[in-house]
Design a protein around this motif. Structure first.
Motif, PDB file in Angstrom:
ATOM      1  N   LEU A  13      -5.697   4.240 -75.348  1.00  0.00           N
ATOM      2  CA  LEU A  13      -5.839   4.914 -75.461  1.00  0.00           C
ATOM      3  C   LEU A  13      -6.273   6.064 -76.358  1.00  0.00           C
ATOM      4  N   PHE A  14      -5.098   5.335 -77.781  1.00  0.00           N
ATOM      5  CA  PHE A  14      -4.736   5.901 -79.387  1.00  0.00           C
ATOM      6  C   PHE A  14      -6.594   5.672 -80.277  1.00  0.00           C
ATOM      7  N   ALA A  15      -7.118   4.170 -79.692  1.00  0.00           N
ATOM      8  CA  ALA A  15      -7.652   3.930 -80.976  1.00  0.00           C
ATOM      9  C   ALA A  15      -8.573   4.802 -81.130  1.00  0.00           C
ATOM     10  N   SER A  16      -9.026   5.812 -80.424  1.00  0.00           N
ATOM     11  CA  SER A  16     -10.734   6.305 -81.134  1.00  0.00           C
ATOM     12  C   SER A  16     -10.136   7.677 -81.447  1.00  0.00           C
ATOM     13  N   MET A  17      -9.090   8.034 -80.936  1.00  0.00           N
ATOM     14  CA  MET A  17      -8.534   9.509 -81.363  1.00  0.00           C
ATOM     15  C   MET A  17      -8.647   9.220 -82.885  1.00  0.00           C
ATOM     16  N   GLN A  18      -8.581  10.716 -83.907  1.00  0.00           N
ATOM     17  CA  GLN A  18      -8.945  11.232 -85.434  1.00  0.00           C
ATOM     18  C   GLN A  18      -7.560  10.448 -86.103  1.00  0.00           C
ATOM     19  N   SER A  19      -7.559  10.504 -86.780  1.00  0.00           N
ATOM     20  CA  SER A  19      -6.220   9.506 -87.225  1.00  0.00           C
ATOM     21  C   SER A  19      -5.622  10.737 -88.135  1.00  0.00           C
ATOM     22  N   GLU A  20      -6.129  11.909 -88.492  1.00  0.00           N
ATOM     23  CA  GLU A  20      -5.020  13.285 -89.089  1.00  0.00           C
ATOM     24  C   GLU A  20      -4.773  13.626 -87.758  1.00  0.00           C
ATOM     25  N   ARG A  21      -5.283  13.730 -86.525  1.00  0.00           N
ATOM     26  CA  ARG A  21      -4.325  13.995 -85.079  1.00  0.00           C
ATOM     27  C   ARG A  21      -3.285  13.268 -85.021  1.00  0.00           C
ATOM     28  N   PHE A  22      -3.878  12.426 -85.069  1.00  0.00           N
ATOM     29  CA  PHE A  22      -2.897  11.136 -84.077  1.00  0.00           C
ATOM     30  C   PHE A  22      -1.617  11.316 -85.349  1.00  0.00           C
ATOM     31  N   GLY A  23      -1.595  11.349 -86.400  1.00  0.00           N
ATOM     32  CA  GLY A  23      -0.793  11.336 -87.625  1.00  0.00           C
ATOM     33  C   GLY A  23       0.225  12.598 -86.884  1.00  0.00           C
ATOM     34  N   ALA A  24      -0.421  13.448 -86.814  1.00  0.00           N
ATOM     35  CA  ALA A  24       0.397  14.822 -86.297  1.00  0.00           C
ATOM     36  C   ALA A  24       1.031  14.754 -85.159  1.00  0.00           C
ATOM     37  N   LEU A  25       0.327  13.768 -84.455  1.00  0.00           N
ATOM     38  CA  LEU A  25       1.054  13.890 -82.861  1.00  0.00           C
ATOM     39  C   LEU A  25       2.357  12.721 -82.713  1.00  0.00           C
ATOM     40  N   THR A  26       2.265  11.635 -83.453  1.00  0.00           N
ATOM     41  CA  THR A  26       3.116  10.619 -83.679  1.00  0.00           C
ATOM     42  C   THR A  26       4.441  11.485 -84.805  1.00  0.00           C
ATOM     43  N   ARG A  27       3.783  12.432 -85.727  1.00  0.00           N
ATOM     44  CA  ARG A  27       5.397  12.788 -86.084  1.00  0.00           C
ATOM     45  C   ARG A  27       6.072  13.408 -85.066  1.00  0.00           C
ATOM     46  N   GLY A  28       5.631  13.990 -84.335  1.00  0.00           N
ATOM     47  CA  GLY A  28       6.522  14.930 -83.766  1.00  0.00           C
ATOM     48  C   GLY A  28       6.915  13.972 -82.312  1.00  0.00           C
ATOM     49  N   ALA A  29       6.794  12.621 -82.591  1.00  0.00           N
ATOM     50  CA  ALA A  29       7.117  12.151 -81.609  1.00  0.00           C
ATOM     51  C   ALA A  29       9.045  11.996 -81.922  1.00  0.00           C
ATOM     52  N   LEU A  30       9.833  11.577 -80.692  1.00  0.00           N
ATOM     53  CA  LEU A  30      11.102  10.609 -80.757  1.00  0.00           C
ATOM     54  C   LEU A  30      10.780   9.446 -80.388  1.00  0.00           C
ATOM     55  N   LEU A  31      11.897   8.474 -80.694  1.00  0.00           N
ATOM     56  CA  LEU A  31      11.997   6.962 -80.946  1.00  0.00           C
ATOM     57  C   LEU A  31      13.542   6.169 -80.878  1.00  0.00           C
ATOM     58  N   GLN A  32      13.488   6.299 -79.399  1.00  0.00           N
ATOM     59  CA  GLN A  32      14.705   5.882 -79.230  1.00  0.00           C
ATOM     60  C   GLN A  32      14.944   4.842 -78.248  1.00  0.00           C
ATOM     61  N   THR A  33      16.511   4.213 -78.646  1.00  0.00           N
ATOM     62  CA  THR A  33      16.544   2.656 -77.826  1.00  0.00           C
ATOM     63  C   THR A  33      17.339   3.351 -76.574  1.00  0.00           C
ATOM     64  N   PHE A  34      17.161   2.588 -75.754  1.00  0.00           N
ATOM     65  CA  PHE A  34      18.182   2.572 -74.489  1.00  0.00           C
ATOM     66  C   PHE A  34      18.622   1.509 -74.064  1.00  0.00           C
ATOM     67  N   PRO A  35      20.194   2.022 -73.429  1.00  0.00           N
ATOM     68  CA  PRO A  35      20.821   0.720 -72.869  1.00  0.00           C
ATOM     69  C   PRO A  35      20.405   0.005 -71.235  1.00  0.00           C
ATOM     70  N   ALA A  36      20.359  -0.953 -71.594  1.00  0.00           N
ATOM     71  CA  ALA A  36      19.640  -1.306 -69.708  1.00  0.00           C
ATOM     72  C   ALA A  36      20.373  -0.834 -68.340  1.00  0.00           C
ATOM     73  N   ASN A  37      19.711  -0.064 -67.846  1.00  0.00           N
ATOM     74  CA  ASN A  37      20.092   1.056 -66.567  1.00  0.00           C
ATOM     75  C   ASN A  37      20.121   2.240 -67.045  1.00  0.00           C
ATOM     76  N   GLY A  38      19.227   1.991 -68.381  1.00  0.00           N
ATOM     77  CA  GLY A  38      19.097   4.018 -68.471  1.00  0.00           C
ATOM     78  C   GLY A  38      18.438   4.832 -68.221  1.00  0.00           C
ATOM     79  N   ASN A  39      18.726   5.785 -67.442  1.00  0.00           N
ATOM     80  CA  ASN A  39      17.247   6.516 -66.734  1.00  0.00           C
ATOM     81  C   ASN A  39      16.935   7.749 -67.533  1.00  0.00           C
ATOM     82  N   LEU A  40      15.014   6.860 -67.135  1.00  0.00           N
ATOM     83  CA  LEU A  40      14.487   7.861 -68.425  1.00  0.00           C
ATOM     84  C   LEU A  40      14.558   9.704 -68.220  1.00  0.00           C
ATOM     85  N   ILE A  41      13.731   9.024 -66.505  1.00  0.00           N
ATOM     86  CA  ILE A  41      13.542  10.451 -65.998  1.00  0.00           C
ATOM     87  C   ILE A  41      13.458  10.296 -64.212  1.00  0.00           C
ATOM     88  N   TYR A  42      14.346  11.538 -64.085  1.00  0.00           N
ATOM     89  CA  TYR A  42      14.382  11.491 -62.654  1.00  0.00           C
ATOM     90  C   TYR A  42      12.694  12.095 -62.072  1.00  0.00           C
TER      91      TYR A  42
END
Length: 259
Positions: free
Chosen positions: A14-43
């Motif tokens: 999905l991201f392999a052909s994305m322009q490097s600068e744009r990919f960097g901008a997109l991931t800089r705004g990303a969140l990275l979280q660790t969830f326990p087992a049975n954690g609800n992410l979306i309803y």
């Protein structure tokens, strides 16, 4: 986000052909979280503010109607999910929860859609990803509507045998409640299906399954390239040696274990 995690996301088609600068901008705004087992992410019916990317662990996608619920897919790393809702800026049609401790990256949906508008190659990659998801869904619908429960289970076991290296003894990756839902069976029907496969020397001990007659199981399953991800390519006879493996196809539905 750590560079190593960004590189894992970047490795997705999905991201392999994305322009490097744009990919960097997109991931800089990303969140990275660790969830326990049975954690609800979306309803179901939630507004989707992020594209979710499973980096470690496993996630179950579910649907619910009144007092009934069903497992629609199980995701393994590295997989995106809720992509269609992000592209359409639409409510989620599925719930998502972790089956074990899991690490999930979340890319802002608004930034993702902006990147699609501004980067033609990325927009094409999104279309290809969604096309793979659609084809995976069609395979699942055909599997459920055109086959008996015994045939669905036989094909599932053959798929797992390939994924686990071709041994005649495999480990079921999910508890039987989840496996029954994936195969569109009740738990009772799944138990009867396993019992019916005893004639093909299929033995179940807990989560371990021994396949004593793989050739016979394939004759029951009758894998087909237009339904299955483990079907033989054109020109390869069904009578090849039991341990011969054939490649899984690409359009398996966004990394979801639905077959």
């Amino acid at each position: 986000m750590r560079e190593a995690d960004a590189n894992r996301i970047r490795s997705l088609q999905l991201f392999a052909s994305m322009q490097s600068e744009r990919f960097g901008a997109l991931t800089r705004g990303a969140l990275l979280q660790t969830f326990p087992a049975n954690g609800n992410l979306i309803y179901e019916a939630d507004n989707v503010d992020y594209l979710y990317i499973l980096l470690d662990g496993s996630v179950e996608l579910q649907g619910r109607w009144h007092d009934k619920e069903s497992t629609l897919a199980v995701l393994r790393p590295v997989s995106t999910f809720i992509l269609a809702a992000v592209v359409l800026d639409a409510p989620a049609l599925m719930s998502a929860r972790t089956l074990e401790k899991s690490q999930v990256a979340m890319l802002p949906a608004e930034h993702f859609r902006a990147a699609m508008r501004e980067d033609a190659a990325f927009a094409v990659a999104v279309a290809q990803e969604l096309s793979g998801c659609y084809r995976g869904l069609v395979r699942t619908i055909k599997n459920h509507k055109l086959r008996s429960g015994n045939e669905r289970l036989a094909n599932y076991l053959l798929t797992q045998q390939i994924r686990q290296g071709g041994d005649t003894t495999i480990e079921l990756p999910h508890e039987k409640r989840i496996l029954a839902s994936l195969l569109d069976l009740t738990p009772e029907s799944l138990s009867r299906a396993f019992a019916s496969l005893a004639k093909y020397d299929v033995e179940v001990t807990g989560s371990r399954v021994s396949i004593g007659n793989p050739a016979g199981l394939r004759r029951l399953a009758r894998p087909n390239a237009l339904i299955d991800n483990h079907a033989l390519p054109k020109g390869v006879a069904q009578g090849k040696a039991d341990k011969e493996l054939w490649p899984l196809r690409n359009d398996r539905g966004c990394g979801a274990e639905v077959e």
